[in-house]
Scaffold this motif. Structure first.
Motif, PDB file in Angstrom:
ATOM      1  N   VAL A  48      -8.756  37.314  23.010  1.00 23.43           N
ATOM      2  CA  VAL A  48      -8.612  36.755  24.364  1.00 23.43           C
ATOM      3  C   VAL A  48     -10.015  36.379  24.847  1.00 23.43           C
ATOM      4  N   ASN A  49     -10.535  35.302  24.259  1.00 24.99           N
ATOM      5  CA  ASN A  49     -11.950  34.966  24.398  1.00 24.99           C
ATOM      6  C   ASN A  49     -12.203  33.686  25.176  1.00 24.99           C
ATOM      7  N   SER A  50     -11.201  33.185  25.899  1.00 29.34           N
ATOM      8  CA  SER A  50     -11.362  31.955  26.676  1.00 29.34           C
ATOM      9  C   SER A  50     -10.577  32.077  27.969  1.00 29.34           C
ATOM     10  N   ARG A  51     -10.841  31.176  28.888  1.00 33.86           N
ATOM     11  CA  ARG A  51     -10.111  31.192  30.162  1.00 33.86           C
ATOM     12  C   ARG A  51      -8.615  30.979  29.930  1.00 33.86           C
ATOM     13  N   SER A  52      -8.285  30.060  29.036  1.00 32.94           N
ATOM     14  CA  SER A  52      -6.871  29.750  28.807  1.00 32.94           C
ATOM     15  C   SER A  52      -6.154  30.910  28.131  1.00 32.94           C
ATOM     16  N   SER A  53      -6.796  31.550  27.145  1.00 35.72           N
ATOM     17  CA  SER A  53      -6.143  32.673  26.469  1.00 35.72           C
ATOM     18  C   SER A  53      -6.029  33.881  27.394  1.00 35.72           C
ATOM     19  N   LEU A  54      -6.988  34.057  28.303  1.00 37.16           N
ATOM     20  CA  LEU A  54      -6.903  35.153  29.262  1.00 37.16           C
ATOM     21  C   LEU A  54      -5.739  34.921  30.221  1.00 37.16           C
ATOM     22  N   LYS A  55      -5.610  33.709  30.707  1.00 36.72           N
ATOM     23  CA  LYS A  55      -4.505  33.397  31.618  1.00 36.72           C
ATOM     24  C   LYS A  55      -3.159  33.643  30.942  1.00 36.72           C
ATOM     25  N   GLU A  56      -3.048  33.211  29.680  1.00 44.00           N
ATOM     26  CA  GLU A  56      -1.803  33.407  28.936  1.00 44.00           C
ATOM     27  C   GLU A  56      -1.508  34.889  28.727  1.00 44.00           C
ATOM     28  N   ALA A  57      -2.537  35.657  28.373  1.00 44.44           N
ATOM     29  CA  ALA A  57      -2.333  37.075  28.093  1.00 44.44           C
ATOM     30  C   ALA A  57      -1.977  37.855  29.355  1.00 44.44           C
ATOM     31  N   LEU A  58      -2.594  37.499  30.477  1.00 49.02           N
ATOM     32  CA  LEU A  58      -2.348  38.226  31.722  1.00 49.02           C
ATOM     33  C   LEU A  58      -0.933  37.998  32.255  1.00 49.02           C
ATOM     34  N   THR A  59      -0.341  36.870  31.908  1.00 50.70           N
ATOM     35  CA  THR A  59       1.016  36.573  32.383  1.00 50.70           C
ATOM     36  C   THR A  59       2.077  36.856  31.327  1.00 50.70           C
ATOM     37  N   GLY A  60       1.654  37.306  30.142  1.00 50.28           N
ATOM     38  CA  GLY A  60       2.588  37.564  29.049  1.00 50.28           C
ATOM     39  C   GLY A  60       3.043  39.007  29.008  1.00 50.28           C
ATOM     40  N   PRO A  61       3.788  39.366  27.948  1.00 49.10           N
ATOM     41  CA  PRO A  61       4.413  40.694  27.865  1.00 49.10           C
ATOM     42  C   PRO A  61       3.547  41.773  27.219  1.00 49.10           C
ATOM     43  N   THR A  62       2.338  41.422  26.767  1.00 48.79           N
ATOM     44  CA  THR A  62       1.538  42.414  26.052  1.00 48.79           C
ATOM     45  C   THR A  62       0.940  43.440  27.006  1.00 48.79           C
ATOM     46  N   HIS A  63       0.642  44.604  26.450  1.00 47.74           N
ATOM     47  CA  HIS A  63       0.097  45.713  27.238  1.00 47.74           C
ATOM     48  C   HIS A  63      -1.423  45.815  27.142  1.00 47.74           C
ATOM     49  N   MET A  64      -1.984  45.449  25.974  1.00 45.68           N
ATOM     50  CA  MET A  64      -3.410  45.610  25.712  1.00 45.68           C
ATOM     51  C   MET A  64      -4.019  44.263  25.340  1.00 45.68           C
ATOM     52  N   LEU A  65      -5.145  43.921  25.978  1.00 47.15           N
ATOM     53  CA  LEU A  65      -5.847  42.670  25.719  1.00 47.15           C
ATOM     54  C   LEU A  65      -7.104  42.974  24.919  1.00 47.15           C
ATOM     55  N   GLU A  66      -7.182  42.429  23.705  1.00 50.80           N
ATOM     56  CA  GLU A  66      -8.358  42.624  22.848  1.00 50.80           C
ATOM     57  C   GLU A  66      -9.227  41.381  22.925  1.00 50.80           C
ATOM     58  N   ALA A  67     -10.537  41.587  23.127  1.00 54.30           N
ATOM     59  CA  ALA A  67     -11.469  40.464  23.218  1.00 54.30           C
ATOM     60  C   ALA A  67     -12.798  40.859  22.586  1.00 54.30           C
ATOM     61  N   ASP A  68     -13.552  39.851  22.152  1.00 52.49           N
ATOM     62  CA  ASP A  68     -14.819  40.067  21.454  1.00 52.49           C
ATOM     63  C   ASP A  68     -15.988  39.735  22.371  1.00 52.49           C
ATOM     64  N   ILE A  69     -17.054  40.519  22.271  1.00 53.05           N
ATOM     65  CA  ILE A  69     -18.224  40.323  23.120  1.00 53.05           C
ATOM     66  C   ILE A  69     -19.463  40.107  22.263  1.00 53.05           C
ATOM     67  N   GLY A  80     -11.188  38.887  36.228  1.00 49.76           N
ATOM     68  CA  GLY A  80      -9.843  38.360  36.065  1.00 49.76           C
ATOM     69  C   GLY A  80      -8.841  39.435  35.705  1.00 49.76           C
ATOM     70  N   VAL A  81      -9.277  40.370  34.873  1.00 47.48           N
ATOM     71  CA  VAL A  81      -8.394  41.457  34.444  1.00 47.48           C
ATOM     72  C   VAL A  81      -8.159  42.458  35.570  1.00 47.48           C
ATOM     73  N   LYS A  82      -9.143  42.625  36.422  1.00 42.92           N
ATOM     74  CA  LYS A  82      -9.138  43.692  37.427  1.00 42.92           C
ATOM     75  C   LYS A  82      -7.906  43.677  38.319  1.00 42.92           C
ATOM     76  N   VAL A  83      -7.404  42.489  38.629  1.00 42.48           N
ATOM     77  CA  VAL A  83      -6.282  42.395  39.573  1.00 42.48           C
ATOM     78  C   VAL A  83      -4.933  42.527  38.866  1.00 42.48           C
ATOM     79  N   HIS A  84      -4.952  42.744  37.573  1.00 43.69           N
ATOM     80  CA  HIS A  84      -3.722  42.956  36.815  1.00 43.69           C
ATOM     81  C   HIS A  84      -3.692  44.404  36.304  1.00 43.69           C
ATOM     82  N   ASP A  85      -2.665  44.724  35.574  1.00 44.68           N
ATOM     83  CA  ASP A  85      -2.484  46.113  35.145  1.00 44.68           C
ATOM     84  C   ASP A  85      -2.507  46.258  33.626  1.00 44.68           C
ATOM     85  N   LYS A  86      -3.149  45.338  32.948  1.00 42.83           N
ATOM     86  CA  LYS A  86      -3.223  45.397  31.491  1.00 42.83           C
ATOM     87  C   LYS A  86      -4.347  46.325  31.038  1.00 42.83           C
TER      88      LYS A  86
END
Length: 261
Positions: free
Chosen positions: A29-50, A80-86
């Motif tokens: 989840v390394n882009s704005r578009s993938s973050l938006k998709e993940a935050l509105t999808g059914p997954t519980h954990m968002l993995e991203a690279d730094i 972006g993640v802060k306001v969600h519950d993932k």
């Protein structure tokens, strides 16, 4: 002390019981578009690279090598993640990015309610070619994170089709346990699914050393694996202590088959 990821998801009604195989994952989840998709999808954990941006301004960004830039910084990602519950799993590819990232975590998620996992490969493992992060330097950099932060500490690995791929050796699991023995945080060990069959005794022993320990099973895109290789772990070990960061169809089929056995 067992880590609190499952308790959090059960309390919110996201999963039915403390079964780590029910946890669903989003990857890269390394882009704005993938973050938006993940935050509105059914997954519980968002993995991203730094990594650190490859040019000025030097700051932590969401990208996987060999990329050197991104359309989203770590600070923007966390906000972006802060306001969600993932839940989140942050995967570090260099030591350089760790201290400024930890500072941002402490600033943006000062009182995190969601699960926070911090991942790095800190030891060489079976078939591994990449250079691991130096374990003591990494652990020193993340040591002041809240006690319920999960440290995901792995080995560099490789896998080649058509060859006899070695598993996790006794020396590998002993060295990892020695590193983790005195930590205050819960620890999960990311282990490659295609290497589980030849590592059963070693990984079972590793889990037995502390109730702070769990496994997180993952797979490479080209890896070959069968459900039969996963079933012994599912049947013989506590289902709350093995996460399956696998494609949904494999993870779902595993839970179905193991409930019938």
């Amino acid at each position: 002390m067992c880590e609190q990821t499952l308790d959090y998801l059960v309390s919110r009604g996201e999963i039915e019981k403390r079964d780590a195989a029910q946890v669903r994952w989003s990857h890269a989840v390394n882009s704005r578009s993938s973050l938006k998709e993940a935050l509105t999808g059914p997954t519980h954990m968002l993995e991203a690279d730094i990594i650190m941006r490859g040019h000025d301004p030097k700051e932590p960004i969401m990208a996987h090598p060999p990329e050197t830039d991104s359309d989203i910084t770590l600070k923007e990602w966390l906000e972006g993640v802060k306001v969600h519950d993932k839940g989140i799993k942050l995967d570090f590819k260099s030591l350089e990015a760790v201290p400024p990232s930890v500072a941002l975590l402490q600033e943006v998620l000062a009182e995190p309610s969601c699960p926070v996992w911090i991942n790095a490969d800190v030891l060489p493992g079976p078939g591994g070619q990449a250079t691991p992060l130096e374990p003591q330097a990494f652990l020193a950099a993340v040591g002041n994170l809240p006690c319920d932060t999960v440290l995901s500490l792995g080995w560099t690995t490789g896998w080649t089709a058509g060859t006899d791929n070695p598993g996790y050796s006794w020396s590998m699991v002993h060295e990892m346990e020695e590193i983790c023995r005195s930590l205050k945080h819960p620890v999960t060990f990311p282990v490659r699914a295609a290497l589980l069959n030849q590592s059963h005794s070693q990984l079972t022993w590793l889990l037995q050393q502390s109730d702070r320990y769990t496994l997180t099973v993952w797979t490479g895109q080209q890896d070959e694996l069968t459900l039969q290789e996963l079933l012994p772990y599912r049947k013989e070990l506590d289902i709350s202590r093995i996460y399956y960061d696998l494609p949904d169809f494999i993870r779902t089929e595993l839970t179905k088959i193991s409930s019938l056995v």
